[in-house]
Design an enzyme around this catalytic site. Structure first.
Site, mmCIF file in Angstrom:
data_model
loop_
_atom_site.group_PDB
_atom_site.id
_atom_site.type_symbol
_atom_site.label_atom_id
_atom_site.label_comp_id
_atom_site.label_asym_id
_atom_site.label_seq_id
_atom_site.Cartn_x
_atom_site.Cartn_y
_atom_site.Cartn_z
ATOM 1 N N TYR A 54 0.828 -1.222 0.000
ATOM 2 C CA TYR A 54 0.000 0.000 0.000
ATOM 3 C C TYR A 54 0.859 1.267 0.000
ATOM 4 C CZ TYR A 54 -3.979 -3.019 0.306
ATOM 5 O OH TYR A 54 -4.910 -3.977 -0.006
ATOM 6 N N GLN A 91 -15.514 1.182 -6.028
ATOM 7 C CA GLN A 91 -14.727 0.085 -5.467
ATOM 8 C C GLN A 91 -13.272 0.520 -5.336
ATOM 9 O OE1 GLN A 91 -15.943 -3.981 -7.272
ATOM 10 N NE2 GLN A 91 -16.420 -2.449 -8.845
ATOM 11 N N ASN A 92 -12.958 1.654 -5.942
ATOM 12 C CA ASN A 92 -11.566 2.105 -5.988
ATOM 13 C C ASN A 92 -11.156 2.739 -4.666
ATOM 14 O OD1 ASN A 92 -11.701 1.309 -8.634
ATOM 15 N ND2 ASN A 92 -12.085 3.371 -9.430
ATOM 16 N N ILE A 93 -9.892 2.602 -4.334
ATOM 17 C CA ILE A 93 -9.379 3.212 -3.103
ATOM 18 C C ILE A 93 -8.547 4.454 -3.410
ATOM 19 C CG2 ILE A 93 -9.487 1.012 -1.868
ATOM 20 C CD1 ILE A 93 -6.461 0.766 -2.143
ATOM 21 N N ASP A 94 -8.487 4.837 -4.703
ATOM 22 C CA ASP A 94 -7.790 6.094 -5.041
ATOM 23 C C ASP A 94 -8.717 7.276 -4.741
ATOM 24 O OD1 ASP A 94 -8.548 5.114 -8.353
ATOM 25 O OD2 ASP A 94 -9.407 6.904 -7.422
ATOM 26 N N HIS A 109 -14.845 0.013 -0.688
ATOM 27 C CA HIS A 109 -13.677 -0.803 -0.344
ATOM 28 C C HIS A 109 -12.624 -0.003 0.400
ATOM 29 C CE1 HIS A 109 -14.659 -3.858 -3.779
ATOM 30 N NE2 HIS A 109 -15.428 -4.008 -2.726
ATOM 31 N N CYS A 136 -0.025 5.234 16.234
ATOM 32 C CA CYS A 136 -1.349 5.788 15.967
ATOM 33 C C CYS A 136 -1.415 7.229 16.498
ATOM 34 C CB CYS A 136 -2.421 4.940 16.669
ATOM 35 S SG CYS A 136 -4.050 5.723 16.697
ATOM 36 N N SER A 178 -14.896 -5.308 -13.720
ATOM 37 C CA SER A 178 -14.981 -6.620 -14.377
ATOM 38 C C SER A 178 -16.164 -7.425 -13.881
ATOM 39 C CB SER A 178 -13.690 -7.405 -14.125
ATOM 40 O OG SER A 178 -13.538 -7.625 -12.715
#
Ligand code: BV8
Length: 237
Positions: A54, A91-94, A109, A136, A178
């Site tokens: 990541y 669904q993208n994490i950008d 997501h 943290c 997809s």
């Protein structure tokens, strides 16, 4: 037509911005396996490997070459000009939808630019590298931070809100996915059965779920989405 529109996006919408998809020949899962980096078990077994996966994507996303493309911008125009509600479920994490100006947006997501503490559950904006010693900002505990993303076997975020929107929408638009990963791949069935909506798929090529849509349009999102938005706005005029 002012009925609500729900738009589902996947990695294909960010492809022309320079981000790899997952299941194309040059995709992410061609280089690293899901079991190695995208499950809770992988993180427990080798947290540093997962942090690095990541960290690399976070660095690329902020590298300057990656910008929202015409498809992201067209969805912002739809949200601003369509007389009814428009909800984008990605669904993208950008963060390309946000950077384009999208406001009514759900990251089902999770988000690459956020980190969550497994000890105190706080979520923090995060733009730098993290590793197994990073503390943290909330509770100060070191080594308990994880990417704020949904791995395989984990429940996607805001499913109640998504299902409620699918039951109400008049048009369901699926872009650049997809149709492989559930429950997102099942949203078209929910929209059509619960909401009696009209379903349109725009993807580079046909998908496993194309047959469930009323329309399928093949081609790059940067070309398909502006044309679809023009049509939806004209239909609402
Ligand atoms: C869950 C986040 C349950 C991190 C990801 C049935 C029902 C429910 C679950 C399952 C089920 N069957 C199997 C499952 C389990 C699993 C699943 O679906 N597995 C698959 C592989 C069969 N699902 C889950 O585990 C989900 N969780 O179900 O929880 C539960 C219940 C109770 C309690 C607890 C849990 C969680 C799934 C989320 C996993 N996380 N990623 C990260 O990003 O690293 S998923 C991963 O795939 C990506 O994040 C992405 O979001 C997702 C979907 O991929 P796509 O976006 O579609 O990308 P892909 O490459 O596949 O396709 C891109 C498309 O673009 C292609 O078609 C290509 O042709 C097209 N394209 C390319 N260029 C362009 C283009 N299109 C347009 N223009 C272009 N230029």
């Amino acid at each position: 037509m002012t009925e609500p529109i729900v738009v589902l996006t996947g990695a294909g919408i960010s492809r022309e911005s320079g981000l790899a998809t997952f299941r194309d020949a040059d995709g992410i899962w061609a280089k690293v396996s899901i079991e190695e980096v995208a499950t809770p078990e992988a993180f427990r077994a080798n947290p540093q490997r997962v942090h690095q996966f990541y960290n690399d994507r976070r660095e690329q996303l902020q590298g300057g070459e990656v910008q929202p493309n015409a498809a992201h911008e067209a969805l912002v125009r739809l949200e601003r000009e369509y007389p009814g509600e428009v909800l984008v479920v990605t669904q993208n994490i950008d963060d390309l939808h946000e950077r384009a100006g999208q406001e009514n947006l759900i990251h089902m997501h999770g988000e690459l630019l956020k980190m969550r503490c497994e000890r105190c559950s706080t979520v923090h904006d995060w733009r730098t590298d993290a590793d197994t010693t990073t503390a943290c900002p909330g509770c100060g505990t070191a080594g308990r931070l994880r990417p704020h993303v949904v791995w395989f076997g984990e429940m996607p975020f805001e499913m109640d809100r998504i299902q409620e929107a699918l039951a109400r929408c008049g048009t369901f638009l699926s872009i650049g996915t997809s149709g492989t990963v559930y429950p997102a791949a099942g949203f078209v069935q929910l929209a059509k059965t619960m909401g009696d909506s009209y379903a349109i798929e725009a993807n580079l090529e046909p998908t496993d779920t194309s047959g469930l849509f009323d329309e399928h349009h093949s081609g790059p999102a940067g070309e398909q989405v502006p044309a679809l938005v023009d049509r939806l706005l004209k239909g609402a005029a």
